[in-house]
Write a protein that holds these residues in place. Structure first.
Motif, PDB file in Angstrom:
ATOM      1  N   THR A  14       0.825  -1.209   0.000  1.00  0.00           N
ATOM      2  CA  THR A  14       0.000   0.000   0.000  1.00  0.00           C
ATOM      3  C   THR A  14       0.859   1.259   0.000  1.00  0.00           C
ATOM      4  O   THR A  14       0.350   2.344  -0.260  1.00  0.00           O
ATOM      5  N   HIS A 223      -2.519   0.172  -8.675  1.00  0.00           N
ATOM      6  CA  HIS A 223      -3.740   0.978  -8.668  1.00  0.00           C
ATOM      7  C   HIS A 223      -3.469   2.350  -8.071  1.00  0.00           C
ATOM      8  O   HIS A 223      -2.432   2.583  -7.435  1.00  0.00           O
ATOM      9  N   PRO A 225      -6.208   5.950  -6.641  1.00  0.00           N
ATOM     10  CA  PRO A 225      -7.577   6.487  -6.606  1.00  0.00           C
ATOM     11  C   PRO A 225      -7.955   7.221  -7.882  1.00  0.00           C
ATOM     12  O   PRO A 225      -9.138   7.489  -8.120  1.00  0.00           O
ATOM     13  N   ASP A 270      -9.158   1.508  -9.183  1.00  0.00           N
ATOM     14  CA  ASP A 270      -8.696   2.079  -7.911  1.00  0.00           C
ATOM     15  C   ASP A 270      -8.362   1.034  -6.850  1.00  0.00           C
ATOM     16  O   ASP A 270      -7.960   1.376  -5.735  1.00  0.00           O
ATOM     17  N   GLN A 272     -10.299  -0.759  -5.104  1.00  0.00           N
ATOM     18  CA  GLN A 272     -11.181  -0.634  -3.944  1.00  0.00           C
ATOM     19  C   GLN A 272     -12.478  -1.442  -4.061  1.00  0.00           C
ATOM     20  O   GLN A 272     -13.276  -1.454  -3.122  1.00  0.00           O
ATOM     21  N   TYR A 273     -12.674  -2.127  -5.196  1.00  0.00           N
ATOM     22  CA  TYR A 273     -13.937  -2.847  -5.373  1.00  0.00           C
ATOM     23  C   TYR A 273     -13.696  -3.985  -6.368  1.00  0.00           C
ATOM     24  O   TYR A 273     -13.342  -3.736  -7.514  1.00  0.00           O
ATOM     25  N   GLY A 335     -10.195  -5.893  -5.040  1.00  0.00           N
ATOM     26  CA  GLY A 335     -10.812  -5.377  -3.822  1.00  0.00           C
ATOM     27  C   GLY A 335     -11.146  -6.550  -2.927  1.00  0.00           C
ATOM     28  O   GLY A 335     -10.925  -7.707  -3.289  1.00  0.00           O
TER      29      GLY A 335
END
Length: 401
Positions: A14, A223, A225, A270, A272-273, A335
């Motif tokens: 991250t 990835h 945002p 992103d 996130q999903y 995600g």
């Protein structure tokens, strides 16, 4: 792989969103676990790191030498653990050689009689852990080979020879391959082309009745945002060409994550999903890409899409009525698979597939893919995005508004 585990801080992927990991960082890290082959262009700025141990995989690349951004997603945690996973070993890498189909009665990921559930899904060792042999290496090109066999869900055994050639491109060749009138010197570039071939080594022809294979290239990228996947598509009547995009792999993709506009599909990368989309050969063009508006990174994937060919393997996890009406281009956003569970990465993927390979004994099929990263400011990248995708940087930034 004999080095002791690093601390969680050292292996935490991250950190990419906070401070970019350099190509040199990733190469130095991986060198403690696997042998790497490095390709470089004449300028010594464009670099590509390859692994024979991981099927001739492109692990990562840089447009600015060892100090440049590392474009491939690397699973440092898995490397450092030194543990072999049961179902799949997600080491990462920005282009890996895989084979389809994943699901259905001709699957090579499920044994005969297995349920199409994650518990029964296993990545074949051939494309997960087995090394490829190094046939040749030069400063700008490497060739890997492998002799193998695989049995599908229906019991047919494929005997095959695989060859994978990876070549780094000069900026002049990048411009030529992408059909660009010019390429600003302000844009940093790296690109490589893989020529992937498979030969039927068996005595029997490969036929639809017993199942077919496809060559499948998957790229795991870092990835952010602000990363948007761009997929141009062939416009026309749904009745004639079918649906524009298949988003039923992991359930319907929400409207705030997938937008279909005139000529272009926008999909969030992103991390996130968990979601996936695909385009059929009736809708797909020979191009896909992504744009990170915050960091000024344009990634382009181009492949040889044979004209008039519509038979592609179907990877849906079910017994299939139409096993050769699969997708040719896919994009995946990682995600958490379930609330509270850990994601694989996260990362996002761009993928392309060859047609279903109905090869006669001794016959060869080939799938060629070009991956290119261009890094620069909006003014420099906008003309390239307009030329290739027919949209502007501003349109991408407003796509989900």
């Amino acid at each position: 792989m004999e080095k002791e585990n690093n601390s969680a801080d050292a292996i935490n992927n991250t950190q990419i969103n906070e401070q970019p990991v350099t190509y040199g960082d990733d190469v130095n890290f991986m060198a403690d676990y696997i042998d790497l082959i490095e390709l470089t262009d004449a300028s010594n700025q464009s670099k590509v790191a390859l692994s024979a141990a991981l099927q001739g995989r492109v692990m990562t690349s840089s447009a600015f030498g060892t100090k440049g951004r590392s474009y491939g997603w690397i699973n440092r945690e898995l490397f450092a653990s030194r543990k072999i996973q049961e179902h799949i070993n997600v080491f990462g890498g920005e282009e890996r050689f895989w084979l389809g189909p994943e699901g259905g009665q001709y699957s090579i990921f499920f044994k005969k009689g297995a349920e199409f559930t994650l518990d029964d899904w296993y990545a074949p060792k051939l494309i997960d852990l087995e090394p490829f042999e190094v046939k040749s290496v030069s400063a700008e090109k490497a060739v890997f080979v492998k002799e193998a066999s695989l049995k599908n869900y229906s019991g047919f055994e494929f005997k095959m020879g695989i060859e994978r050639e990876i070549a780094i491109l000069s900026s002049e060749n990048i411009q030529k391959e992408l059909g660009l009138a010019s390429l600003s010197s302000a844009v940093k570039t790296v690109a490589y082309q893989t020529t992937n071939s498979m030969i039927n080594r068996g005595d029997a022809d490969w036929k639809k009745e017993t199942g077919l294979l496809s060559m499948w290239m998957l790229g795991m990228f870092n990835h952010s945002p602000h990363t948007t996947v761009l997929v141009p598509y062939i416009q026309g009547d749904d009745a004639e060409l079918g649906e524009v995009v298949n988003d039923n792999y992991f359930g319907k993709v929400p409207a705030d994550r997938l937008v279909v506009k005139e000529g272009v599909i926008y999909f969030k990368g992103d991390g996130q999903y968990r979601s996936k989309i695909g385009l059929s050969p009736m809708r797909a063009k020979s191009l896909a890409g992504s744009y990170d508006s915050e960091n000024g990174i344009l990634t382009i994937v181009k492949y040889n899409k044979p004209e008039g060919v519509t038979d592609y393997v179907n990877s849906m996890w079910e017994m299939q009525d139409k096993p050769f009406e699969g997708d040719v281009i896919n994009a995946y956003n990682d995600g958490a698979p379930e609330p509270g569970e850990k994601p694989l990465g996260p990362f996002y993927e761009l993928e392309t597939s060859s047609p279903a390979l109905d090869l006669k004994a001794g016959e060869k099929g080939t799938h060629v893919q070009l991956t290119c990263h261009l890094e620069g400011d909006e003014a420099s990248l906008n003309p390239i995005i307009e030329a290739l995708f027919g949209v502007t940087v501003e349109a991408i930034k407003r796509a989900f508004n």
